[in-house]
Structures are given as C-alpha cells and as structure tokens.
Design an enzyme around this catalytic site. Structure first.
Site, PDB file in Angstrom:
ATOM      1  N   CYS A 233      58.752 135.294  22.005  1.00 47.64           N
ATOM      2  CA  CYS A 233      58.899 134.903  20.591  1.00 47.64           C
ATOM      3  C   CYS A 233      59.445 133.483  20.579  1.00 47.64           C
ATOM      4  O   CYS A 233      60.567 133.220  20.129  1.00 47.64           O
ATOM      5  CB  CYS A 233      59.837 135.856  19.845  1.00 47.64           C
ATOM      6  SG  CYS A 233      59.359 137.595  19.910  1.00 47.64           S
ATOM      7  N   ALA A 234      58.659 132.538  21.079  1.00 43.46           N
ATOM      8  CA  ALA A 234      59.159 131.198  21.397  1.00 43.46           C
ATOM      9  C   ALA A 234      59.538 130.390  20.170  1.00 43.46           C
ATOM     10  O   ALA A 234      60.407 129.515  20.245  1.00 43.46           O
ATOM     11  CB  ALA A 234      58.120 130.443  22.222  1.00 43.46           C
ATOM     12  N   GLY A 237      60.807 126.603  20.043  1.00 46.97           N
ATOM     13  CA  GLY A 237      60.966 126.271  21.452  1.00 46.97           C
ATOM     14  C   GLY A 237      62.360 125.903  21.905  1.00 46.97           C
ATOM     15  O   GLY A 237      62.524 125.400  23.021  1.00 46.97           O
ATOM     16  N   GLY A 238      63.400 126.169  21.117  1.00 42.59           N
ATOM     17  CA  GLY A 238      64.751 125.798  21.525  1.00 42.59           C
ATOM     18  C   GLY A 238      65.163 126.410  22.850  1.00 42.59           C
ATOM     19  O   GLY A 238      65.645 125.713  23.761  1.00 42.59           O
ATOM     20  N   LYS A 239      64.982 127.718  22.984  1.00 40.69           N
ATOM     21  CA  LYS A 239      65.359 128.378  24.238  1.00 40.69           C
ATOM     22  C   LYS A 239      64.345 128.078  25.343  1.00 40.69           C
ATOM     23  O   LYS A 239      64.709 128.042  26.523  1.00 40.69           O
ATOM     24  CB  LYS A 239      65.525 129.878  24.017  1.00 40.69           C
ATOM     25  CG  LYS A 239      66.716 130.223  23.118  1.00 40.69           C
ATOM     26  CD  LYS A 239      66.917 131.711  22.996  1.00 40.69           C
ATOM     27  CE  LYS A 239      68.078 132.015  22.049  1.00 40.69           C
ATOM     28  NZ  LYS A 239      67.802 131.575  20.664  1.00 40.69           N
ATOM     29  N   ASP A 257      54.050 132.871  20.621  1.00 34.66           N
ATOM     30  CA  ASP A 257      54.594 133.384  19.364  1.00 34.66           C
ATOM     31  C   ASP A 257      53.433 133.902  18.519  1.00 34.66           C
ATOM     32  O   ASP A 257      52.327 133.333  18.555  1.00 34.66           O
ATOM     33  CB  ASP A 257      55.359 132.297  18.596  1.00 34.66           C
ATOM     34  CG  ASP A 257      56.308 132.879  17.560  1.00 34.66           C
ATOM     35  OD1 ASP A 257      57.520 132.929  17.827  1.00 34.66           O
ATOM     36  OD2 ASP A 257      55.832 133.306  16.488  1.00 34.66           O
ATOM     37  N   ASP A 300      63.306 136.666  21.937  1.00 33.51           N
ATOM     38  CA  ASP A 300      64.218 136.129  20.921  1.00 33.51           C
ATOM     39  C   ASP A 300      63.697 136.663  19.576  1.00 33.51           C
ATOM     40  O   ASP A 300      62.961 135.994  18.862  1.00 33.51           O
ATOM     41  CB  ASP A 300      64.207 134.604  20.962  1.00 33.51           C
ATOM     42  CG  ASP A 300      65.308 133.984  20.124  1.00 33.51           C
ATOM     43  OD1 ASP A 300      66.109 134.739  19.544  1.00 33.51           O
ATOM     44  OD2 ASP A 300      65.355 132.746  20.027  1.00 33.51           O
ATOM     45  N   CYS A 353      69.868 136.683  16.607  1.00 37.36           N
ATOM     46  CA  CYS A 353      70.976 135.950  15.983  1.00 37.36           C
ATOM     47  C   CYS A 353      71.494 136.784  14.816  1.00 37.36           C
ATOM     48  O   CYS A 353      71.795 136.270  13.747  1.00 37.36           O
ATOM     49  CB  CYS A 353      70.551 134.550  15.540  1.00 37.36           C
ATOM     50  SG  CYS A 353      69.096 134.492  14.480  1.00 37.36           S
TER      51      CYS A 353
END
Length: 425
Positions: A233-234, A237-239, A257, A300, A353
């Site tokens: 679940c990109a 792209g932060g992670k 994603d 994510d 989150c």
C-alpha cells in the site's frame, strides 16, 4: 480572527476539509500575505484540535466563541490585552463580552466529561478506553497539541549533520529516537513552520518530510540491503523511500497501490531522492510472479488516521462509525492479499496510523486465526536492537508468542502509529 471565524463557519456549514476551506479563503482574499494566512491557519487548527473543550469552557460552540477561546489560550494575552489589541481595528470582530467569558474564567476543564477533556466525539471514547485504559483521556488530549515538523535525512544523498547545517537558520534538532531524523519544534503563538520544500537541500533530495513515528516503524521492519520487498500500500511513497535508503539502493522494492492517484507522487519523489531499487506497479499490474518470494511485505493499511489528528484535526469531527467499519474490511482484505507474497521465513509488517483497537489488535487476532502459517514476532524486543540508545518510548501488548507496538504523541512524541510484525513459518 475575523477570517478564522469565517473559515470555521464555512467548514461547519459545508462539512469540508480544513485545507480546502483555507485555500478558498486565500484565493478570494489575495491581499492577505503569507504571515496573515499562517496566523489564520494556526487559529483554525487550534480550534479544531480543541473544539469540544473550548466550547465547554465558554458554554458556546459557535465559531466566534471558539476563536476567542483559542486566541486567549495561545496568545498569552488576557481579556484586557486582547480587547486593547482589537480596539480601533475596523476588520476585527467585536470583543466578546465579560458575561460570555465568565465560564472561560471559572470553569475547570478537570470537571468536564471525559470525551470533552479528550476533545473527541462521544462514540470514539470507548474505543480509546479499550486501547489505553485509564490513560485514554490524556492520550487523546495529546492529539490536540501542535505537532513538530519532522524530517528524515536521505542517506543515499546526505547524512543528518549535512542536512542540519543546510537548515541551520531554522534550528533543527536531532530527533529523539530515529537516527536519521531532524525536528523543528512545534509552532509557538502565531508563528509558522518554514517551507523547507523550497530549500536547496530538499530539491537535491537530501531529506524528506516524514513524521518520526513513520521513520521508526520503517526501521523496525528489519529491512536489510539486498532483500526483496513489496510495499503493498505504497501511496505517495514515504515509507518506500525510507526502506530504499536503509537497503542502500540494493535489492528490489516493488511499490504497489490499488489507487493510481495515491501512487502518482511517488515517481517524482524517487527521482529527487536518487532511489534506483524501486519498481512502481500500477493498480492493474499483474504481481503473481512475486507470490511467495518476498523477504518483507509492508502493509501500510488504509485507516481512519486517528493517530494523525494533531496534523488533521478536522478529520476527527468527520469520522463516523460507518467509516471505521469500512476501513476494517479494507484492512482485512489488504492483509489477506499481501500475505500471499511472503516467502517462508519472510516477514509481513502491518502498519496503521490509527490508535483504535478495531484497526489494530483486532486485525492481528483475526489474521492469525485466518493464517495459521504466520506467527507474530516480538517487535517490542526488536526496539532495543534497532534503537539501542533510545528508551522504550512505546506501548506494547502481548499476543500469543509475540507483541505489537503503538506509538503516540504522549508516549513517543510522534504521530500515532501501530506496528505488528509477522513471520511466515
């Protein structure tokens, strides 16, 4: 203050995101400078973070009353000082009366109902009580504070000291836990965070804006150079970027994603960061050849975002029980889909989150029941290995042979994040 009242009334009437309302106000009031817009944004966000407690103290939920309460709280002015500041300004709202302020002066927030002190909708209270027990009000109230500006040095292009020197005018400090993190303190008064994205260091890919909690959970996945990784679940792209840096641009990351729009920003970010080990997959791409081959699969998951309420306080007033139910279904489907790509001995990281048990611990239990070939790892024990110099600034719960980990503004000074790490037997 007058503009803030106008924006809040717009949000209330049209039930729209705060960012949209502030943007529209700015477009229709082009005479307002950047300092004005920042001050207006601070007031609006302060109100949204503490809307229930301010309304209870003032015995008035109107935008006008809430703005006066928020300004008195954050400005350091008393009633006389504020009245003097507004006096003679034809654009200013009329000073709130002494009678209207009587409750603000005398009502003790400690006497308010729990959900009011926590600044959350009533229906959220039982979910947070399940998550945090007797401390739930304090945990929720911490989500009403102003957040810092966190960044991650991109070790493919620079180290933390180099980024700190480039941003020296803004006084960044090393993050308390994440080894490549930098932090600019929360906004004070009517100030504003610097727009670091216009800085040369950002344009050169030396750093990314990323909450320290996000940096922490990426590190706790245990990703290593040379591995095969699927970011299921990109999103933007932060992670993905954090994993690529930890892998030193080796191995391979497959960034996927199901939503093309969420995925769109990743291409420019990868280019700027000089990441070369990521292959981006569109929603319709066939990933079947990668089944059972990944060392690490990161989920994510889409969630309610309750852990990000410091930055998106309007979201907590729009969140509904129906939306939570939809997210739970989506998370379960994402976990089931991602599990097929983990090789024997590989790892599956489930991240949200959110701070709600229905999206976190309950999903872990359901997954372990549905997938008996997976076991939960002790991610709390992993902390000491990954962050040997940091105190255990997290909450942890045992589940069978393993543990899960939760970060919160109150315990770790980060946004709220949940992490469960599984291994395929």
């Amino acid at each position: 203050m007058a503009a803030s009242i106008e924006v809040l009334a717009d949000i209330e009437t049209r039930r729209r995101p705060v960012g949209d309302a502030l943007k529209d106000w700015g477009l229709s009031h082009r005479f307002a400078g950047s300092g004005d817009r920042a001050a207006i944004g601070n007031i609006v966000y302060d109100v949204l973070r503490r809307k229930r407690s301010l309304a209870w103290r003032l015995d008035d939920p109107s935008p006008r009353a809430l703005v006066f309460g928020a300004v008195l709280d954050s400005s350091g002015l008393d009633e006389k000082g504020l009245a003097l500041a507004l006096e003679g300004d034809r654009f200013a709202p009329e000073m709130i009366s002494a009678d209207d302020l009587a409750g603000y002066r005398t009502r003790e927030i400690a006497q308010a109902p729990d959900a009011v002190r926590a600044d959350v909708p009533d229906w959220i209270g039982p979910h947070l009580a399940e998550a945090f027990g007797e401390d739930w009000v304090e945990e929720a109230a911490a989500l009403g504070e102003r957040p810092p500006l966190d960044m991650r040095a991109n070790t493919l292009r620079a180290d933390r000291d180099k980024v700190a020197r480039a941003l020296e005018p803004f006084a960044p400090q090393p993050s308390p836990i994440a080894p490549q993190g930098l932090r600019i303190a929360p906004i004070a008064g009517d100030g504003r965070h610097p727009n670091v994205q216009v800085e040369a260091g950002f344009q050169k890919g030396w750093f990314e804006i990323q909450d320290e909690g996000s940096q922490i959970v990426a590190a706790l996945t245990g990703v290593a150079p040379g591995e095969q990784v699927l970011d299921y679940c990109a999103g933007a792209g932060g992670k993905t970027l954090a994993l690529a840096a930890a892998m030193e641009n080796t191995g391979q990351i497959h960034a996927y994603d199901s939503d093309r729009q969420r995925l769109a920003p990743i291409h420019e970010r990868l280019k700027r960061a000089e990441v070369r080990n990521v292959q981006v997959h569109a929603p319709r791409d066939d990933l079947s050849e990668h089944r059972g081959r990944m060392d690490l699969v990161l989920v994510d998951a889409p969630c309610t975002g309750t852990g990000t309420w410091r930055r998106r306080p309007d979201a907590k007033w729009r969140l509904s029980e129906q939306a939570l139910e939809r997210r739970v279904v989506e998370q379960r489907e994402a976990l089931a889909g991602a599990a097929a790509f983990v090789k024997p001995g590989g790892r599956l990281a489930y991240v949200t989150c959110s701070l709600l048990p229905a999206e976190n611990e309950a999903q872990v239990e359901a997954f372990l029941t549905a997938q008996p070939d997976f076991a939960l790892l002790d991610v709390a024990a992993t902390w000491a290995t990954v962050f040997p110099e940091a105190p255990p600034a997290f909450l942890s719960r045992p589940h069978k042979e393993g543990t899960t980990l939760t970060l919160t503004p109150r315990t770790s000074g980060t946004d709220g994040f949940f992490l469960a790490l599984f291994t395929r037997r």
